[in-house]
Design a protein around this motif. Sequence first.
Motif, PDB file in Angstrom:
ATOM      1  N   TRP A 155       0.847  -1.183   0.000  1.00  0.00           N
ATOM      2  CA  TRP A 155       0.000   0.000   0.000  1.00  0.00           C
ATOM      3  C   TRP A 155       0.888   1.240   0.000  1.00  0.00           C
ATOM      4  O   TRP A 155       1.871   1.323   0.728  1.00  0.00           O
ATOM      5  CB  TRP A 155      -0.909   0.045   1.234  1.00  0.00           C
ATOM      6  N   VAL A 156       0.529   2.224  -0.822  1.00  0.00           N
ATOM      7  CA  VAL A 156       1.267   3.477  -0.905  1.00  0.00           C
ATOM      8  C   VAL A 156       0.253   4.612  -0.921  1.00  0.00           C
ATOM      9  O   VAL A 156      -0.783   4.525  -1.588  1.00  0.00           O
ATOM     10  CB  VAL A 156       2.161   3.547  -2.169  1.00  0.00           C
ATOM     11  N   GLU A 157       0.558   5.697  -0.200  1.00  0.00           N
ATOM     12  CA  GLU A 157      -0.329   6.855  -0.131  1.00  0.00           C
ATOM     13  C   GLU A 157       0.363   8.056  -0.756  1.00  0.00           C
ATOM     14  O   GLU A 157       1.568   8.274  -0.550  1.00  0.00           O
ATOM     15  CB  GLU A 157      -0.717   7.161   1.311  1.00  0.00           C
ATOM     16  N   CYS A 199       2.542   5.211 -11.926  1.00  0.00           N
ATOM     17  CA  CYS A 199       1.553   4.182 -11.593  1.00  0.00           C
ATOM     18  C   CYS A 199       0.770   3.818 -12.855  1.00  0.00           C
ATOM     19  O   CYS A 199       0.487   4.683 -13.700  1.00  0.00           O
ATOM     20  CB  CYS A 199       0.586   4.661 -10.514  1.00  0.00           C
ATOM     21  N   ALA A 200       0.411   2.539 -12.957  1.00  0.00           N
ATOM     22  CA  ALA A 200      -0.396   2.046 -14.074  1.00  0.00           C
ATOM     23  C   ALA A 200      -1.578   1.265 -13.500  1.00  0.00           C
ATOM     24  O   ALA A 200      -1.387   0.343 -12.705  1.00  0.00           O
ATOM     25  CB  ALA A 200       0.433   1.163 -15.002  1.00  0.00           C
ATOM     26  N   LEU A 201      -2.790   1.662 -13.885  1.00  0.00           N
ATOM     27  CA  LEU A 201      -4.018   0.985 -13.463  1.00  0.00           C
ATOM     28  C   LEU A 201      -4.698   0.476 -14.733  1.00  0.00           C
ATOM     29  O   LEU A 201      -5.255   1.250 -15.506  1.00  0.00           O
ATOM     30  CB  LEU A 201      -4.935   1.958 -12.718  1.00  0.00           C
ATOM     31  N   PHE A 202      -4.616  -0.851 -14.965  1.00  0.00           N
ATOM     32  CA  PHE A 202      -5.117  -1.399 -16.213  1.00  0.00           C
ATOM     33  C   PHE A 202      -6.644  -1.448 -16.217  1.00  0.00           C
ATOM     34  O   PHE A 202      -7.296  -1.341 -15.176  1.00  0.00           O
ATOM     35  CB  PHE A 202      -4.511  -2.775 -16.474  1.00  0.00           C
ATOM     36  N   VAL A 217      -3.163   3.496  -2.675  1.00  0.00           N
ATOM     37  CA  VAL A 217      -3.161   2.527  -3.760  1.00  0.00           C
ATOM     38  C   VAL A 217      -2.507   1.244  -3.278  1.00  0.00           C
ATOM     39  O   VAL A 217      -1.632   1.256  -2.399  1.00  0.00           O
ATOM     40  CB  VAL A 217      -2.418   3.081  -5.001  1.00  0.00           C
ATOM     41  N   ARG A 218      -2.954   0.143  -3.880  1.00  0.00           N
ATOM     42  CA  ARG A 218      -2.364  -1.163  -3.577  1.00  0.00           C
ATOM     43  C   ARG A 218      -1.930  -1.812  -4.878  1.00  0.00           C
ATOM     44  O   ARG A 218      -2.639  -1.746  -5.887  1.00  0.00           O
ATOM     45  CB  ARG A 218      -3.376  -2.066  -2.880  1.00  0.00           C
ATOM     46  N   ASP A 230      -3.924  -2.534  -8.393  1.00  0.00           N
ATOM     47  CA  ASP A 230      -5.189  -3.256  -8.508  1.00  0.00           C
ATOM     48  C   ASP A 230      -6.291  -2.599  -7.687  1.00  0.00           C
ATOM     49  O   ASP A 230      -7.456  -2.928  -7.842  1.00  0.00           O
ATOM     50  CB  ASP A 230      -5.027  -4.719  -8.078  1.00  0.00           C
ATOM     51  N   THR A 231      -5.942  -1.645  -6.796  1.00  0.00           N
ATOM     52  CA  THR A 231      -6.937  -0.969  -5.971  1.00  0.00           C
ATOM     53  C   THR A 231      -6.530   0.485  -5.805  1.00  0.00           C
ATOM     54  O   THR A 231      -5.345   0.783  -5.604  1.00  0.00           O
ATOM     55  CB  THR A 231      -7.044  -1.631  -4.573  1.00  0.00           C
ATOM     56  N   VAL A 232      -7.511   1.378  -5.890  1.00  0.00           N
ATOM     57  CA  VAL A 232      -7.314   2.801  -5.616  1.00  0.00           C
ATOM     58  C   VAL A 232      -8.448   3.255  -4.708  1.00  0.00           C
ATOM     59  O   VAL A 232      -9.624   3.082  -5.043  1.00  0.00           O
ATOM     60  CB  VAL A 232      -7.290   3.639  -6.907  1.00  0.00           C
ATOM     61  N   GLU A 233      -8.090   3.836  -3.548  1.00  0.00           N
ATOM     62  CA  GLU A 233      -9.088   4.323  -2.605  1.00  0.00           C
ATOM     63  C   GLU A 233      -8.746   5.746  -2.194  1.00  0.00           C
ATOM     64  O   GLU A 233      -7.565   6.104  -2.107  1.00  0.00           O
ATOM     65  CB  GLU A 233      -9.142   3.436  -1.346  1.00  0.00           C
ATOM     66  N   PRO A 234      -9.750   6.581  -1.942  1.00  0.00           N
ATOM     67  CA  PRO A 234      -9.466   7.926  -1.437  1.00  0.00           C
ATOM     68  C   PRO A 234      -8.810   7.856  -0.066  1.00  0.00           C
ATOM     69  O   PRO A 234      -9.120   6.972   0.756  1.00  0.00           O
ATOM     70  CB  PRO A 234     -10.841   8.584  -1.364  1.00  0.00           C
ATOM     71  N   ALA A 235      -7.930   8.741   0.212  1.00  0.00           N
ATOM     72  CA  ALA A 235      -7.253   8.794   1.494  1.00  0.00           C
ATOM     73  C   ALA A 235      -7.948   9.793   2.407  1.00  0.00           C
ATOM     74  O   ALA A 235      -8.525  10.778   1.954  1.00  0.00           O
ATOM     75  CB  ALA A 235      -5.789   9.201   1.304  1.00  0.00           C
ATOM     76  N   GLY A 236      -7.951   9.532   3.704  1.00  0.00           N
ATOM     77  CA  GLY A 236      -8.518  10.464   4.674  1.00  0.00           C
ATOM     78  C   GLY A 236      -9.970  10.181   4.958  1.00  0.00           C
ATOM     79  O   GLY A 236     -10.565   9.195   4.508  1.00  0.00           O
ATOM     80  N   ASP A 237     -10.632  11.091   5.681  1.00  0.00           N
ATOM     81  CA  ASP A 237     -12.011  10.908   6.139  1.00  0.00           C
ATOM     82  C   ASP A 237     -13.023  11.074   5.027  1.00  0.00           C
ATOM     83  O   ASP A 237     -14.175  10.656   5.147  1.00  0.00           O
ATOM     84  CB  ASP A 237     -12.311  11.919   7.262  1.00  0.00           C
ATOM     85  N   GLY A 238     -12.674  11.693   3.946  1.00  0.00           N
ATOM     86  CA  GLY A 238     -13.640  11.952   2.875  1.00  0.00           C
ATOM     87  C   GLY A 238     -13.791  10.821   1.885  1.00  0.00           C
ATOM     88  O   GLY A 238     -14.390  11.013   0.827  1.00  0.00           O
TER      89      GLY A 238
END
Length: 459
Positions: free
Chosen positions: A37-39, A66-69, A88-89, A106-114
């Motif tokens: 995981w990297v932020e 970064c590459a997101l297929f 991201v993971r 393979d995964t992208v998520e917003p960081a933080g409370d939002g």
Amino acid sequence: MIKDPFARLGLDREVLTVSQLNGRARVLLEDVFTNIWVEGEISNLARPASGHVYFTLKDSGAQVRCALFRNNAARVRQALKDGLAVKVRGKVSLFEGRGDYQLILDTVEPAGDGALRLAFDALKEKLSAEGLFSAERKVPLPAHPRRIGIISSPTGAVIRDIISVFRRRAPNIELTLIPTAVQGREAITQIVRALKLADARGFDALILARGGGSLEDLWCFNEEAVARAVDACVTPIVSAVGHETDVSISDFVADVRAPTPSAAAELLAPDASHLVRQVENLHRRLVMLMRNRLRHDRLRLEGMARRLRHPGERLRQQAQRLDDLDMRLRRAFERSLNTRRERLIRLETRLAGQHPGRQLALLRQRLDSLAERLPRAMREGLKGRRLQLQSQVQTLHVVSPLATLGRGYSILLDERGQAIRDAAQTQTGQRLTARLGEGQLQVRVEDNHLTPVTLSLLD
């Protein structure tokens, strides 16, 4: 992870090409940095036509490509944009062609409370673009429902509040509870199954209800699967999720949104006293309409009675009309007969003028005239042709070479019968034929002088 990733490279035993170096570096990175995981913050976002997504993930001191297929990009719910902080993971890999190392995600998520709010906004934007929130898809609620299905938790204050409203306002309506979990990951599948079951039971309307809570507590009503299940329902559905200030995706997709579960019950439970007043008003209107209809029918009956006549009078009128039609028919028949008689006379006259005997006499007379004209025309034609022939013979005789020979000239011909026009065409000793006006001579060339000789026209 492997303990000594450099042990297998064998750097002391072989010399690597650049391609081999990059290939082994890629294997090394993918083995060591896998599923990490990297932020960071998105920048340089690119979406080519292939459907893949490329961007740079950076922080205040460094950045990485970064590459997101395409297959993984389709599962990302929020809208990616430059400046968005994400987690991201993926695995660390290396693009061998350029020697650049990158993250394969393979995964992208917003960081933080939002994060949940961003996911909510992304799904709302997606479903709105598909038209799931449009007014054309909304089904009006029934005015007088008899059977209503309630999709909610069997425990808690929500179901009790709904039952209380129906007992007070419309106790004759049949209520059916389809129990389901309304919080947690397992609630998504249960709510979708309950919606399908309730839609197949033939209810007049459905209520999807839950009490208040945080955004995380209400999140199962913001899932895409639940939203599409609500949209697929043929039965009119009221969404009553949370308190008045709570808004969920299911509220936008449902046919009607109620601020609370109690308000949803009041929308579908008509007030009994109001119904009584409606019935009384309808009764008064019905009595008034019946009186007006009876008055109108009475006046109509009186008018028909005045217009009603004795059958004998109607028979006399019909007999008079029959006599009139009989006279009109006779006059029409006589006019038609006279017209046809006149036409027959005209046709007989024309037929007499075109009788075959008369036509034969005219044709025989014309034939006799032509028979007399034919010999005369033939004699005149032969005479003209004879004169024309004599003129052409005289003209031909004037230009004929025989006439020239008759004036004392001759024509020299070689062995092939070709005319000699030039002395150079002959040879000494050659035998020629001289064609005269009368007969011909065989001559031999003694000398073919090529010097021009001037002849006197007086000779």
